[in-house]
Write a protein that holds these residues in place. Sequence first.
Motif, mmCIF file in Angstrom:
data_model
loop_
_atom_site.group_PDB
_atom_site.id
_atom_site.type_symbol
_atom_site.label_atom_id
_atom_site.label_comp_id
_atom_site.label_asym_id
_atom_site.label_seq_id
_atom_site.Cartn_x
_atom_site.Cartn_y
_atom_site.Cartn_z
ATOM 1 N N UNK A 16 -32.266 -21.367 -6.874
ATOM 2 C CA UNK A 16 -32.019 -22.659 -6.232
ATOM 3 C C UNK A 16 -30.662 -22.672 -5.520
ATOM 4 N N UNK A 17 -29.652 -22.039 -6.115
ATOM 5 C CA UNK A 17 -28.353 -21.947 -5.450
ATOM 6 C C UNK A 17 -28.466 -21.191 -4.129
ATOM 7 N N UNK A 18 -29.260 -20.132 -4.122
ATOM 8 C CA UNK A 18 -29.448 -19.352 -2.899
ATOM 9 C C UNK A 18 -30.142 -20.186 -1.825
ATOM 10 N N UNK A 19 -31.178 -20.923 -2.230
ATOM 11 C CA UNK A 19 -31.904 -21.770 -1.277
ATOM 12 C C UNK A 19 -30.985 -22.841 -0.697
ATOM 13 N N UNK A 20 -30.153 -23.437 -1.547
ATOM 14 C CA UNK A 20 -29.225 -24.462 -1.077
ATOM 15 C C UNK A 20 -28.158 -23.838 -0.184
ATOM 16 N N UNK A 21 -27.632 -22.690 -0.589
ATOM 17 C CA UNK A 21 -26.582 -22.025 0.167
ATOM 18 C C UNK A 21 -27.013 -21.614 1.559
ATOM 19 N N UNK A 22 -28.281 -21.264 1.716
ATOM 20 C CA UNK A 22 -28.798 -20.847 3.018
ATOM 21 C C UNK A 22 -29.373 -22.016 3.818
ATOM 22 N N UNK A 23 -29.255 -23.208 3.291
ATOM 23 C CA UNK A 23 -29.713 -24.371 4.034
ATOM 24 C C UNK A 23 -31.204 -24.607 4.014
ATOM 25 N N UNK A 24 -31.924 -23.869 3.186
ATOM 26 C CA UNK A 24 -33.370 -24.075 3.100
ATOM 27 C C UNK A 24 -33.688 -25.356 2.335
ATOM 28 N N UNK A 25 -32.818 -25.709 1.404
ATOM 29 C CA UNK A 25 -32.885 -27.008 0.736
ATOM 30 C C UNK A 25 -31.719 -27.823 1.264
#
Length: 238
Positions: A16-25
């Motif tokens: 989830x941190x990766x998804x947030x960090x890449x702007x996907x979330x």
Amino acid sequence: MRDEVPRTVTAICSSLQEQIGHGLLQPGGQLPSERKLSELFATTRITLREALGQLESLGMIYREDRRGWFVSPPRVLYNPLVRSHFHAMVGDQGRLPATEVLSARLQPATADICSRLELAALSSVIQIRRARRIDGRLVLYVEHYLNPVYFPGILDYDLTRSLTELYASEYGIHYGRVRFDMVPTALHAEAAATLRTAPGSPALRITRLNRDQHERIIDCDMEYWRHDAIHVCVEVPE
């Protein structure tokens, strides 16, 4: 088996941190339901909630009762050395502020408020309770306590506006010295219900004791901020 749960929690957090960090979330966006997330990560609700709780404690996501989990927007910068007010501070950062009045009334002052405002025993005080939003999100529950001697008729005004501006325009009162007390705390039931989160959720409590230009103690504010909504930033001049 005992090592499996920590590894799963770590894996969920990292994903989830990766998804947030890449702007996907996106900030302010809603996460899938806990059921869907449990299925996605092939884990139990208990393990999933442990991971979500860790991300919440980091300020990366937040939960609203009966709505679900959301990605936390950027924190608003708060500099207590700058003379401003909520609407100006938030607006100057390109965000949208809003204020809702929960209640406003004259009532008996508690012993604590009598002490803070230097009122006599069994005095009355004006209490104004407000909820404040940034970009539509509830982030702040605040209780204002005003010495009624200095603000006759104030309950007849629009109390969604800045009290700082109201004091100046209608009473000729301007803030002088201000004392700030900031402590991490847990939201009490009333504040939590207003902010649509669980009682005991982490928060930052900012208490301000305000004097006017004549050194009179005029009011006291007790602010309860969602812990992931604010970044206290102070630059002390030389």
